[in-house]
Design a protein around this motif. Structure first.
Motif, mmCIF file in Angstrom:
data_model
loop_
_atom_site.group_PDB
_atom_site.id
_atom_site.type_symbol
_atom_site.label_atom_id
_atom_site.label_comp_id
_atom_site.label_asym_id
_atom_site.label_seq_id
_atom_site.Cartn_x
_atom_site.Cartn_y
_atom_site.Cartn_z
ATOM 1 N N ARG A 1 44.400 62.129 13.094
ATOM 2 C CA ARG A 1 45.525 60.882 13.589
ATOM 3 C C ARG A 1 46.778 60.910 13.912
ATOM 4 N NH1 ARG A 1 44.685 54.405 11.857
ATOM 5 N NH2 ARG A 1 42.470 54.828 13.340
ATOM 6 N N THR A 2 47.237 61.896 12.979
ATOM 7 C CA THR A 2 48.650 62.377 12.249
ATOM 8 C C THR A 2 48.996 63.469 13.494
ATOM 9 O OG1 THR A 2 48.983 61.934 9.740
ATOM 10 C CG2 THR A 2 50.112 63.333 10.852
ATOM 11 N N LEU A 3 48.135 64.249 14.721
ATOM 12 C CA LEU A 3 48.881 65.096 15.474
ATOM 13 C C LEU A 3 49.465 64.337 16.366
ATOM 14 C CD1 LEU A 3 48.929 67.930 16.765
ATOM 15 C CD2 LEU A 3 45.884 67.597 16.755
ATOM 16 N N GLN A 4 48.169 63.069 16.798
ATOM 17 C CA GLN A 4 48.373 62.655 17.685
ATOM 18 C C GLN A 4 49.558 61.006 17.501
ATOM 19 O OE1 GLN A 4 45.180 60.436 19.588
ATOM 20 N NE2 GLN A 4 46.498 59.260 20.778
ATOM 21 N N ALA A 5 50.123 61.075 16.473
ATOM 22 C CA ALA A 5 50.935 60.158 15.939
ATOM 23 C C ALA A 5 51.938 60.789 16.073
ATOM 24 C CB ALA A 5 51.231 59.553 14.620
ATOM 25 N N VAL A 6 52.125 62.267 15.888
ATOM 26 C CA VAL A 6 53.332 62.791 16.063
ATOM 27 C C VAL A 6 53.990 62.889 17.516
ATOM 28 C CG1 VAL A 6 54.394 65.791 16.333
ATOM 29 C CG2 VAL A 6 53.070 64.452 14.527
ATOM 30 N N ILE A 7 52.772 62.541 19.046
ATOM 31 C CA ILE A 7 53.234 63.166 19.637
ATOM 32 C C ILE A 7 53.217 60.968 20.564
ATOM 33 C CG2 ILE A 7 52.024 63.113 22.840
ATOM 34 C CD1 ILE A 7 50.489 65.147 21.259
ATOM 35 N N GLU A 8 52.726 60.558 20.249
ATOM 36 C CA GLU A 8 53.072 59.037 20.486
ATOM 37 C C GLU A 8 55.009 58.464 19.805
ATOM 38 O OE1 GLU A 8 52.492 55.488 22.126
ATOM 39 O OE2 GLU A 8 51.137 57.117 21.591
ATOM 40 N N GLN A 9 55.293 59.588 18.924
ATOM 41 C CA GLN A 9 56.589 58.831 18.584
ATOM 42 C C GLN A 9 57.846 60.125 19.166
ATOM 43 O OE1 GLN A 9 58.527 59.366 14.502
ATOM 44 N NE2 GLN A 9 57.490 57.376 13.986
ATOM 45 N N SER A 10 56.858 61.355 19.705
ATOM 46 C CA SER A 10 58.116 62.699 19.755
ATOM 47 C C SER A 10 57.682 62.716 21.630
ATOM 48 C CB SER A 10 58.286 63.357 19.158
ATOM 49 O OG SER A 10 59.465 64.004 19.162
ATOM 50 N N HIS A 11 58.248 62.386 22.931
ATOM 51 C CA HIS A 11 57.947 62.446 23.677
ATOM 52 C C HIS A 11 59.405 61.877 25.396
ATOM 53 C CE1 HIS A 11 55.870 58.434 23.836
ATOM 54 N NE2 HIS A 11 56.148 58.657 25.136
ATOM 55 N N ASP A 12 58.974 62.039 25.970
ATOM 56 C CA ASP A 12 59.520 61.296 26.767
ATOM 57 C C ASP A 12 58.799 61.309 28.364
ATOM 58 O OD1 ASP A 12 60.021 63.864 28.188
ATOM 59 O OD2 ASP A 12 61.955 64.597 27.836
ATOM 60 N N GLU A 13 59.755 60.893 29.635
ATOM 61 C CA GLU A 13 59.025 61.055 30.877
ATOM 62 C C GLU A 13 58.297 62.067 30.874
ATOM 63 O OE1 GLU A 13 63.582 61.980 30.829
ATOM 64 O OE2 GLU A 13 62.155 60.279 30.032
ATOM 65 N N ASN A 14 58.801 63.613 30.599
ATOM 66 C CA ASN A 14 58.780 64.812 31.144
ATOM 67 C C ASN A 14 57.297 65.206 30.446
ATOM 68 O OD1 ASN A 14 60.440 65.137 33.241
ATOM 69 N ND2 ASN A 14 62.033 65.641 31.411
ATOM 70 N N GLY A 15 56.855 65.525 29.575
ATOM 71 C CA GLY A 15 55.995 65.443 28.183
ATOM 72 C C GLY A 15 56.497 64.986 26.859
ATOM 73 N N ILE A 16 55.520 66.132 26.511
ATOM 74 C CA ILE A 16 55.567 65.567 24.795
ATOM 75 C C ILE A 16 57.196 66.444 24.382
ATOM 76 C CG2 ILE A 16 54.280 67.024 22.815
ATOM 77 C CD1 ILE A 16 52.132 66.926 24.555
ATOM 78 N N ILE A 17 57.417 66.596 23.024
ATOM 79 C CA ILE A 17 58.418 67.050 21.905
ATOM 80 C C ILE A 17 57.996 67.283 20.868
ATOM 81 C CG2 ILE A 17 61.119 67.262 21.618
ATOM 82 C CD1 ILE A 17 61.233 64.311 23.639
ATOM 83 N N TRP A 18 57.554 68.748 20.785
ATOM 84 C CA TRP A 18 56.810 68.717 19.545
ATOM 85 C C TRP A 18 58.015 69.064 19.156
ATOM 86 C CZ3 TRP A 18 52.452 68.223 18.297
ATOM 87 C CH2 TRP A 18 51.490 67.911 19.456
ATOM 88 N N PRO A 19 57.850 67.792 17.358
ATOM 89 C CA PRO A 19 58.662 68.876 15.932
ATOM 90 C C PRO A 19 58.008 70.851 15.852
ATOM 91 C CG PRO A 19 56.909 67.091 15.930
ATOM 92 C CD PRO A 19 56.945 67.182 16.697
ATOM 93 N N VAL A 20 59.443 71.097 15.251
ATOM 94 C CA VAL A 20 59.062 72.701 15.428
ATOM 95 C C VAL A 20 57.674 73.291 14.539
ATOM 96 C CG1 VAL A 20 60.884 73.028 13.775
ATOM 97 C CG2 VAL A 20 59.936 74.923 14.815
ATOM 98 N N ASN A 21 57.585 72.881 13.665
ATOM 99 C CA ASN A 21 56.457 72.807 12.181
ATOM 100 C C ASN A 21 54.765 72.147 13.004
ATOM 101 O OD1 ASN A 21 58.199 73.478 10.727
ATOM 102 N ND2 ASN A 21 58.280 71.562 9.743
ATOM 103 N N VAL A 22 54.822 71.296 13.472
ATOM 104 C CA VAL A 22 53.432 71.819 14.721
ATOM 105 C C VAL A 22 52.681 71.740 15.375
ATOM 106 C CG1 VAL A 22 53.001 69.657 12.633
ATOM 107 C CG2 VAL A 22 54.353 69.293 14.671
ATOM 108 N N ALA A 23 54.236 72.397 16.012
ATOM 109 C CA ALA A 23 53.775 72.772 17.864
ATOM 110 C C ALA A 23 52.630 74.397 18.231
ATOM 111 C CB ALA A 23 55.297 73.478 18.004
ATOM 112 N N PRO A 24 51.864 73.807 19.238
ATOM 113 C CA PRO A 24 51.519 74.884 18.798
ATOM 114 C C PRO A 24 51.942 76.380 19.115
ATOM 115 C CG PRO A 24 50.316 73.386 20.745
ATOM 116 C CD PRO A 24 52.419 73.339 19.652
#
Length: 573
Positions: free
Chosen positions: A446-469
């Motif tokens: 759930r934390t993984l998805q919450a990161v995306i829910e809180q960090s995105h824009d109209e173009n897509g995901i904005i990964w924080p550097v520590n958890v980016a694939p």
């Protein structure tokens, strides 16, 4: 790693069954795929990000002194009978039988299992404090799985359990876990609010949830505007500072006909008054005994609070027949005057004068109700849900409502499970006493998805550097151009030698198509190599959070990327 050799099935269109942005983006970016209701497969990029979240959790748990274990996911029924939760959790448990027809449980949580282990292995205060954690799959039969990984039947969770000799020592263990959670969510790039929460079926004296504020959250949070208080709606307290004296307050009780007006809104419209001037009289049955609950017409009963106030195992609204037998009237016309059952009053009604109550007579109400004059209640209690605009418990800031997603929960359990399962230790005087417990859960998936829910824009995901694939995406505009691929491969090797993971987009696609995919997947840094740029001796470096790119000399590209990564990581410390 080459994109052309990876399974990254991106989608242009928004999947119809995805309701919130993070779920949509996880599907569109090829992180997960649905197997069935509440069941998901992690594809390579999603699994890489998940492992990075797990690594952060492990590092902070280890730093806080917890020891990692791995417990069975399948449990014999008997251990759940000993705690009493085989029945209390029956609605969320998956239950199976083995070939000998022995009943088993797929673990929704592991308090019973870890307590049984400690009961067998730890016997002295000299072995305390201790804290054990695991990262493991949990199973819960959700009535309505939804929102992707936010509410699943099968999910990945970190659960930890502390054991101490005293409540004071347990408070110290609790604080260590609380601080570890703050560190975990910060390092994951999440703004997670710690809020006071109800302990629910877990039991214990107190707990905090870590909530990620988001408009799509399923949980309501009340937060003081001065930042001094925050709690989820089930646990929240507040004080209404609106006046409780209404017009004609000094008049005697007066009966008035209210035909077919059994609802608050109907009575308020008929009498041209505010809903809060009405007093709800609700009949509940607590452990088979009826009780009347009074609260303002614009508020609702928090049944969790009510159950605790009454010290009852079960609390439920009385059925219409019971209401008729107690009040002599249909539902909607109950009033406190003359009732022969206990009457408790929510504290928001203290000082009420000039209110309107049911007359215990169908189609009839009473005007000019004065609480001090007309009623001798059994108790004033806090059983109503607070509302936005109420004062916080410290009576300084006012409350406002937000929505949020729970990503972590810490509990002070006390001795509920250690008593039930025999986790006793000898104290300094040789006396056998139950260990004092705490438990601490993080929804890793759930934390993984919450990161995306809180960090995105109209173009897509904005990964924080520590958890980016992957931290860096190298986009090669012309993969058939030998120098471009050679430069990309060499630079990727140099970065990986510095501990930075790299994905090379070597697909034979149009540049615009590649850039759209890059924004959708949201890697923190994108480095673009093209024939024309290399001819000039430059590459283009673009952080995902910025709109423009900067030109970097080819021989300085490594240092430029390393500097950007360092800055991004520093921001999450």
């Amino acid at each position: 790693m080459l994109w052309s050799k990876s399974l990254i099935p991106t989608l242009k269109e928004i999947p119809q069954d995805a309701e919130i942005p993070s779920h949509q983006l996880m599907l569109r970016a090829g992180l997960i795929r649905r197997l069935g209701s509440g069941l998901y497969t992690y594809l390579p990029l999603g699994f890489r990000a998940l492992r990075k979240v797990e690594a952060i959790v492990r590092e902070e748990m280890d730093r806080a002194g917890a020891q990692e274990v791995l417990m069975p996911a399948m449990h014999p029924r008997e251990i759940w009978d000993r705690s009493g939760r085989y029945e209390s959790l029956k609605n969320v448990m998956f239950r199976v039988k083995d070939r000998q027809a022995r009943e088993m449980v797929l673990g929704p949580t592991h308090e019973e299992i870890i307590t049984d282990l400690v009961a067998r292995e730890i016997s002295s205060y000299k072995q305390l404090p201790c804290n054990f954690y695991q990262i493991q799959t949990k199973f819960r039969d959700e009535i309505r799985p939804r929102f992707g990984l936010m509410r699943c039947k099968e999910f990945i969770m970190k659960d930890a359990y502390s054991f101490d000799i005293s409540s004071e020592a347990a408070d110290s263990s609790y604080q260590k876990m609380y601080e570890a959670y703050v560190n975990i969510f910060r390092r994951c790039g999440l703004h997670a609010m710690p809020v006071e929460a109800d302990t629910g079926d877990m039991g214990g004296s107190s707990s905090h949830e870590f909530m990620v504020p988001t408009d799509s959250g399923e949980d309501a949070i009340l937060e003081a505007d001065d930042g001094s208080y925050a709690a989820n709606m089930e646990r929240a307290e507040g004080y209404c500072d609106l006046p409780n004296v209404f017009p004609d307050a000094d008049q005697p009780l007066e009966e008035i006909a209210t035909p077919n007006a059994g609802k608050i809104e109907d009575v308020a419209d008929l009498l041209k008054i505010e809903p809060r001037q009405l007093v709800k009289t609700l009949i509940f049955v607590a452990d088979k005994s009826p009780v009347a609950v009074l609260l303002p017409g614009d508020r609702d009963v928090n049944e969790i609070k009510l159950r605790k106030v009454l010290d009852a195992q079960e609390v439920a609204p009385a059925d219409p027949q019971t209401v008729r037998e107690i009040t002599g009237a249909e539902v909607g016309f109950a009033g406190p005057v003359g009732l022969k059952i206990p009457v408790i009053v929510d504290r928001t009604l203290e000082g009420l004068r000039g209110g309107v109550i049911g007359a215990n007579k169908t189609d009839t109400h009473l005007l000019h109700f004065d609480l001090a004059r007309d009623l001798d209640p059994d108790a004033f209690v806090d059983v109503a849900f607070p509302k936005a605009g109420d004062l916080a418990p410290n009576r300084k800031g006012h409350l406002s409502e937000k929505r949020g997603v729970e990503v972590g929960h810490v509990f002070k359990l006390g001795t509920k499970y250690s008593v039930a399962l025999g986790a006793n230790v000898l104290d300094e005087n040789g006396k056998s006493i139950p260990a004092v417990m705490g438990c601490y859960g993080i929804g890793v998936s759930r934390t993984l998805q919450a990161v995306i829910e809180q960090s995105h824009d109209e173009n897509g995901i904005i990964w924080p550097v520590n958890v980016a694939p992957y931290t860096v995406l190298i986009t090669v505009l012309s993969p058939k151009h030998e120098e471009s691929m050679s430069r990309a491969t060499d630079l990727a090797a140099q970065l990986e030698a510095q501990g930075i993971d790299v994905l090379i987009d070597d697909r034979e696609e149009r540049p615009g198509f590649k850039f759209k995919d890059a924004d959708l997947l949201g890697f923190p840094l994108r480095l673009t190599l093209g024939e024309r740029g290399l001819a000039k001796g430059i590459m283009e470096l673009k952080p995902r959070t910025e709109k423009s790119f900067e030109e970097v000399p080819v021989d300085q590209a490594l240092d430029a990327v390393l500097a950007k990564v360092k800055t991004l990581r520093e921001a999450l410390k």
